[in-house]
Design a protein around this motif. Sequence first.
Motif, PDB file in Angstrom:
ATOM      1  N   GLU A 111       0.819  -1.214   0.000  1.00 25.56           N
ATOM      2  CA  GLU A 111       0.000   0.000   0.000  1.00 25.56           C
ATOM      3  C   GLU A 111       0.855   1.267   0.000  1.00 25.56           C
ATOM      4  O   GLU A 111       0.537   2.237  -0.681  1.00 25.56           O
ATOM      5  CB  GLU A 111      -0.916  -0.008   1.222  1.00 25.56           C
ATOM      6  N   ILE A 112       1.911   1.263   0.791  1.00 26.85           N
ATOM      7  CA  ILE A 112       2.842   2.401   0.846  1.00 26.85           C
ATOM      8  C   ILE A 112       4.241   1.818   0.959  1.00 26.85           C
ATOM      9  O   ILE A 112       4.546   1.122   1.938  1.00 26.85           O
ATOM     10  CB  ILE A 112       2.545   3.348   2.029  1.00 26.85           C
ATOM     11  N   SER A 113       5.070   2.095  -0.044  1.00 26.11           N
ATOM     12  CA  SER A 113       6.398   1.478  -0.095  1.00 26.11           C
ATOM     13  C   SER A 113       7.434   2.457  -0.615  1.00 26.11           C
ATOM     14  O   SER A 113       7.213   3.164  -1.600  1.00 26.11           O
ATOM     15  CB  SER A 113       6.366   0.256  -1.020  1.00 26.11           C
ATOM     16  N   ASP A 114       8.591   2.439   0.052  1.00 24.37           N
ATOM     17  CA  ASP A 114       9.768   3.169  -0.419  1.00 24.37           C
ATOM     18  C   ASP A 114      10.911   2.184  -0.689  1.00 24.37           C
ATOM     19  O   ASP A 114      12.071   2.565  -0.724  1.00 24.37           O
ATOM     20  CB  ASP A 114      10.185   4.209   0.632  1.00 24.37           C
TER      21      ASP A 114
ATOM     22  N   LYS B 260       1.313  -3.079   4.151  1.00 21.49           N
ATOM     23  CA  LYS B 260       0.835  -4.139   3.248  1.00 21.49           C
ATOM     24  C   LYS B 260      -0.492  -4.731   3.722  1.00 21.49           C
ATOM     25  O   LYS B 260      -0.794  -4.712   4.917  1.00 21.49           O
ATOM     26  CB  LYS B 260       1.818  -5.319   3.233  1.00 21.49           C
ATOM     27  N   PHE B 261      -1.208  -5.311   2.763  1.00 19.63           N
ATOM     28  CA  PHE B 261      -2.222  -6.322   3.062  1.00 19.63           C
ATOM     29  C   PHE B 261      -1.693  -7.647   2.514  1.00 19.63           C
ATOM     30  O   PHE B 261      -1.117  -7.679   1.419  1.00 19.63           O
ATOM     31  CB  PHE B 261      -3.566  -5.987   2.410  1.00 19.63           C
ATOM     32  N   ILE B 262      -1.901  -8.737   3.274  1.00 14.31           N
ATOM     33  CA  ILE B 262      -1.358 -10.043   2.896  1.00 14.31           C
ATOM     34  C   ILE B 262      -2.467 -11.097   2.917  1.00 14.31           C
ATOM     35  O   ILE B 262      -3.254 -11.170   3.870  1.00 14.31           O
ATOM     36  CB  ILE B 262      -0.226 -10.463   3.869  1.00 14.31           C
ATOM     37  N   ASP B 263      -2.503 -11.902   1.855  1.00 13.90           N
ATOM     38  CA  ASP B 263      -3.456 -13.013   1.740  1.00 13.90           C
ATOM     39  C   ASP B 263      -2.684 -14.316   1.579  1.00 13.90           C
ATOM     40  O   ASP B 263      -2.018 -14.526   0.563  1.00 13.90           O
ATOM     41  CB  ASP B 263      -4.377 -12.797   0.529  1.00 13.90           C
ATOM     42  N   ALA B 264      -2.769 -15.178   2.593  1.00 11.44           N
ATOM     43  CA  ALA B 264      -2.088 -16.473   2.541  1.00 11.44           C
ATOM     44  C   ALA B 264      -3.105 -17.570   2.236  1.00 11.44           C
ATOM     45  O   ALA B 264      -3.888 -17.960   3.109  1.00 11.44           O
ATOM     46  CB  ALA B 264      -1.397 -16.749   3.876  1.00 11.44           C
ATOM     47  N   LYS B 265      -3.098 -18.068   1.004  1.00 11.53           N
ATOM     48  CA  LYS B 265      -3.962 -19.199   0.654  1.00 11.53           C
ATOM     49  C   LYS B 265      -3.358 -20.492   1.193  1.00 11.53           C
ATOM     50  O   LYS B 265      -4.057 -21.392   1.662  1.00 11.53           O
ATOM     51  CB  LYS B 265      -4.130 -19.286  -0.860  1.00 11.53           C
ATOM     52  N   THR B 266      -2.025 -20.580   1.129  1.00 11.11           N
ATOM     53  CA  THR B 266      -1.278 -21.678   1.734  1.00 11.11           C
ATOM     54  C   THR B 266      -0.250 -21.052   2.684  1.00 11.11           C
ATOM     55  O   THR B 266      -0.018 -19.846   2.634  1.00 11.11           O
ATOM     56  CB  THR B 266      -0.598 -22.557   0.668  1.00 11.11           C
ATOM     57  N   PRO B 267       0.381 -21.851   3.537  1.00  9.92           N
ATOM     58  CA  PRO B 267       1.258 -21.242   4.555  1.00  9.92           C
ATOM     59  C   PRO B 267       2.480 -20.557   3.953  1.00  9.92           C
ATOM     60  O   PRO B 267       3.032 -21.005   2.942  1.00  9.92           O
ATOM     61  CB  PRO B 267       1.696 -22.445   5.406  1.00  9.92           C
ATOM     62  N   LEU B 268       2.905 -19.484   4.604  1.00  6.52           N
ATOM     63  CA  LEU B 268       4.190 -18.878   4.268  1.00  6.52           C
ATOM     64  C   LEU B 268       5.312 -19.739   4.850  1.00  6.52           C
ATOM     65  O   LEU B 268       5.077 -20.574   5.721  1.00  6.52           O
ATOM     66  CB  LEU B 268       4.290 -17.457   4.833  1.00  6.52           C
TER      67      LEU B 268
END
Length: 323
Positions: free
Chosen positions: A40-43, A90-98
């Motif tokens: 969302e916001i990154s440098d 960030k927003f994070i979507d884990a469909k399977t494990p990290l």
Amino acid sequence: MALYPLKFEPIFKYRMWGGNKLKSELHKDYEEDCIGESWEISDVEHDESIVASGNLKGKSLKELISTYKDDFLGKKVYEQFGEKFPLLIKFIDAKTPLSIQVHPSNEVAKERHNSFGKNEMWYIMQADKDAEIIVGFENDTNKKDYQTHLENGKVLELMHHENVSKGDTYYIPTGRIHAIGAGVLLAEIQQTSDITYRVYDYDRVDASTGEKRELHNDLALDVIDFKRQDSYKTNYVSELNQSNQLVHSPYFKTNFLPINGEIVKDYSTLDSFVILMCVSGEASLICNNIDYKIALGETILIPATITSFKIEAKQAELLEVFM
């Protein structure tokens, strides 16, 4: 040109473990499969955020800091970080494990990678039934036990597994081993760093490369904190129309802000930019008689020079982040 509340174009990241909740739950607009992260916001170098709308549309975060300096960041923040933006949102979507992973401290990251360390926090926005995270160790352990379990493919037996649900919050300091489990959608606030030491990855093959991902066990070994904690979850109160302390660390501060009605925010004593992440519902931010909408899955940055505005919502939950 006067500063105003700023939205940025999300930067979408393919991840082998990514799903489609950023689209289905947060209404992000992309075509690719397996998008696991929305920055969302990154440098971060080569991944600098770009303003999405208004008079400054098309300007990069770097350009804004270079032009507006402490009006944008706040005097103290600018003195400490210069023209580097200190946070990655960030927003994070884990469909399977990290992967099971750990992050180095500021000191180690500076020495090894010329980077900030990576202290971070998670706010769980949605979790499937029985979804879990891994955070820290179940019992005190040591390098020898850890290495033995790792070599035998049994390192997961040492980890603390915890079921999660909406609203659960975790602070992940550097050195704490961790992983987001399958079925978890969360907001992540962290130092500006993309340094991750991956220690176990379920022997998976990444479909995009046809290969297993690199592990960093030698680098990780001397940064891991092997002590168990009595509790890993952050406890907080949730008083309506108030900023409730969530995670206040030396690296960033986050409050939980549930709104029903209207409130006036006064940041005149803060000396920092403020980031609002909408984690439920939608709200209107009224600044200089202009209505800036923020809906579920959206993020807005308030430059430090803006010290007062009104927020209206029938039912919204925001994360309020500042330095």
